[in-house]
Design a protein around this motif. Sequence first.
Motif, PDB file in Angstrom:
ATOM      1  N   ALA A 109       0.849  -1.289  -0.002  1.00 21.27           N
ATOM      2  CA  ALA A 109      -0.055  -0.135  -0.106  1.00 21.27           C
ATOM      3  C   ALA A 109       0.985   1.105  -0.136  1.00 21.27           C
ATOM      4  CB  ALA A 109      -0.810   0.123   1.160  1.00 21.27           C
ATOM      5  N   SER A 110       1.980   1.189   0.679  1.00 26.83           N
ATOM      6  CA  SER A 110       2.735   2.494   0.877  1.00 26.83           C
ATOM      7  C   SER A 110       3.589   2.503  -0.518  1.00 26.83           C
ATOM      8  CB  SER A 110       3.742   2.147   1.991  1.00 26.83           C
ATOM      9  OG  SER A 110       3.153   2.124   3.221  1.00 26.83           O
ATOM     10  N   ALA A 111       3.794   1.408  -1.217  1.00 26.13           N
ATOM     11  CA  ALA A 111       4.679   1.628  -2.481  1.00 26.13           C
ATOM     12  C   ALA A 111       3.850   2.054  -3.461  1.00 26.13           C
ATOM     13  CB  ALA A 111       5.113   0.162  -2.935  1.00 26.13           C
ATOM     14  N   LEU A 112       2.415   1.742  -3.276  1.00 24.56           N
ATOM     15  CA  LEU A 112       1.515   2.475  -4.510  1.00 24.56           C
ATOM     16  C   LEU A 112       1.305   4.012  -4.189  1.00 24.56           C
ATOM     17  CD1 LEU A 112      -1.283  -0.398  -4.517  1.00 24.56           C
ATOM     18  CD2 LEU A 112       0.246   0.428  -6.532  1.00 24.56           C
ATOM     19  N   LEU A 113       1.559   4.220  -3.185  1.00 20.25           N
ATOM     20  CA  LEU A 113       1.307   5.796  -2.522  1.00 20.25           C
ATOM     21  C   LEU A 113       2.400   6.528  -2.895  1.00 20.25           C
ATOM     22  CD1 LEU A 113      -0.572   5.916   0.789  1.00 20.25           C
ATOM     23  CD2 LEU A 113      -1.240   7.145  -1.223  1.00 20.25           C
ATOM     24  N   LEU A 114       3.655   5.752  -2.488  1.00 21.66           N
ATOM     25  CA  LEU A 114       4.944   6.644  -2.938  1.00 21.66           C
ATOM     26  C   LEU A 114       5.159   6.641  -4.310  1.00 21.66           C
ATOM     27  CD1 LEU A 114       7.290   5.095  -0.126  1.00 21.66           C
ATOM     28  CD2 LEU A 114       6.168   7.211  -0.017  1.00 21.66           C
ATOM     29  N   HIS A 115       5.046   5.712  -5.252  1.00 21.71           N
ATOM     30  CA  HIS A 115       5.402   5.471  -6.351  1.00 21.71           C
ATOM     31  C   HIS A 115       4.217   6.216  -7.548  1.00 21.71           C
ATOM     32  CE1 HIS A 115       8.534   3.254  -5.066  1.00 21.71           C
ATOM     33  NE2 HIS A 115       7.851   2.372  -4.957  1.00 21.71           N
ATOM     34  N   LYS A 116       2.879   6.158  -6.884  1.00 18.89           N
ATOM     35  CA  LYS A 116       1.663   6.760  -7.702  1.00 18.89           C
ATOM     36  C   LYS A 116       1.828   6.623  -9.100  1.00 18.89           C
ATOM     37  CE  LYS A 116       2.470  10.612  -5.857  1.00 18.89           C
ATOM     38  NZ  LYS A 116       2.379  12.130  -5.428  1.00 18.89           N
ATOM     39  N   PRO A 117       1.948   5.196  -9.563  1.00 16.08           N
ATOM     40  CA  PRO A 117       1.474   5.038 -11.160  1.00 16.08           C
ATOM     41  C   PRO A 117       0.341   5.906 -11.529  1.00 16.08           C
ATOM     42  CG  PRO A 117       1.834   3.033  -9.820  1.00 16.08           C
ATOM     43  CD  PRO A 117       1.399   4.182  -8.738  1.00 16.08           C
ATOM     44  N   LEU A 118       0.834   6.561 -12.591  1.00 14.60           N
ATOM     45  CA  LEU A 118      -0.323   7.388 -13.271  1.00 14.60           C
ATOM     46  C   LEU A 118      -1.324   6.703 -14.219  1.00 14.60           C
ATOM     47  CD1 LEU A 118       2.023  10.529 -14.266  1.00 14.60           C
ATOM     48  CD2 LEU A 118       0.457  10.013 -12.020  1.00 14.60           C
ATOM     49  N   THR A 119      -0.949   5.294 -14.684  1.00 12.49           N
ATOM     50  CA  THR A 119      -1.584   4.643 -15.447  1.00 12.49           C
ATOM     51  C   THR A 119      -2.907   3.943 -14.596  1.00 12.49           C
ATOM     52  OG1 THR A 119       0.181   2.843 -15.428  1.00 12.49           O
ATOM     53  CG2 THR A 119      -0.106   4.507 -17.234  1.00 12.49           C
ATOM     54  N   LEU A 120      -2.841   3.926 -13.256  1.00 15.08           N
ATOM     55  CA  LEU A 120      -3.687   3.176 -12.611  1.00 15.08           C
ATOM     56  C   LEU A 120      -5.023   4.419 -12.229  1.00 15.08           C
ATOM     57  CD1 LEU A 120      -1.772   1.676  -9.789  1.00 15.08           C
ATOM     58  CD2 LEU A 120      -2.793   0.528 -11.756  1.00 15.08           C
ATOM     59  N   ASP A 121      -6.393   3.680 -12.316  1.00 15.89           N
ATOM     60  CA  ASP A 121      -7.564   4.443 -12.403  1.00 15.89           C
ATOM     61  C   ASP A 121      -7.847   4.433 -10.832  1.00 15.89           C
ATOM     62  OD1 ASP A 121      -8.212   4.787 -15.257  1.00 15.89           O
ATOM     63  OD2 ASP A 121      -7.795   2.487 -15.078  1.00 15.89           O
ATOM     64  N   ALA A 122      -7.572   3.535  -9.803  1.00 18.41           N
ATOM     65  CA  ALA A 122      -7.872   3.854  -8.570  1.00 18.41           C
ATOM     66  C   ALA A 122      -7.107   3.051  -7.534  1.00 18.41           C
ATOM     67  CB  ALA A 122      -9.422   3.270  -8.237  1.00 18.41           C
TER      68      ALA A 122
END
Length: 268
Positions: A109-122
Amino acid sequence: MRHQLSFPCEGAAIAATLDEAPGTTGLLIVSGGNEIRSGAHRGMALLAQRIAEAGHPVFRFDRRGIGDSEGENGGYTSSAPDIAAAIAAFRGAAAQLTRIIAFGNCDAASALLLHKPLTLDALILANPWTYESDDSGDTDEPALPPAAAIRARYLARLTDPKSLLRLLKGEIDIKKLARGLSALGRGTAPAPPDSLPARLNSALASLRCPATILLATGDRTAQAFVASCDPGAVPIERLASTSHSFAGDDAEWLAQNILKALGRESAA
C-alpha cells in the motif's frame, strides 16, 4: 481460468499469474513484505479467484528477487519499475481492459502511494506501512507496537474487570503499569519532513486518482498509520479485527470492499 506467465523488468523475468474474466475493469494485486504472489496462507490467490468469479480479471506478480522472479530484492521502496511493468503486462494479457485498480496491503500500500503510477485508475490501500524500517517481513504484525497501540492496550485493560481484579490481587507489575499509563497523556510528535509518514501524507494529499483505505482496527500496522498519517479526504473503511492480512472470515469483508471499488470504476 488461471494462467501462469512472465514479463520483463529491467532485464529480469518477473513471474505472474492472470485470473481471466470478461470484465473491462481489472484488479492488480501488489504483494506486501516479502510474500510471494499467492499471499499469506494463499490469501491473495483465493482473493483473485473470488474477484475473477465476479467478472473482473486479476493480475498478481512476484516482485524482483521474490518467489519465482529473477533479479535482486530491493524492497518496496525500489518496486516502482516492477509495478509499472506489471501494469503494462496486465494490459497486454487482458486486451479488453479499460481500467485497472491496484490493491496493496502493508508496504505494498505504501509503495503504491509513494510511486503513484499514473496509469492506474484507483487505489485500494490496506493497513499502510509507516515504520521507517524497510523490513516489513512476512509476519502478521511488526515486532514492536507503536505508541498508539500501547495506549489502546492499556485503555482496554483499564476497562476490563478481569484486569482490575488481577490488579487488586497484586498480579500486575505496578511500575510497568505506571509507565504504560504515562504514555496515555503524551501526544504524538509531528513526523519529520523526510520521514515515511510525512512522505505518505504528501502522497495522500496529491493523489490523482480515487483511493480507499482499508484498516483492521486491531492491527498494529493500521494503528500506527492512524497515529502518524492524515488521510485527508480519502475514505476509510474499518474492520474490527486484529488480522493484518484479513485472514479467515475477514477475507469476505476484504473481497466485498474490493468489489465495491471495482464496481464504482466500472460505472465511471
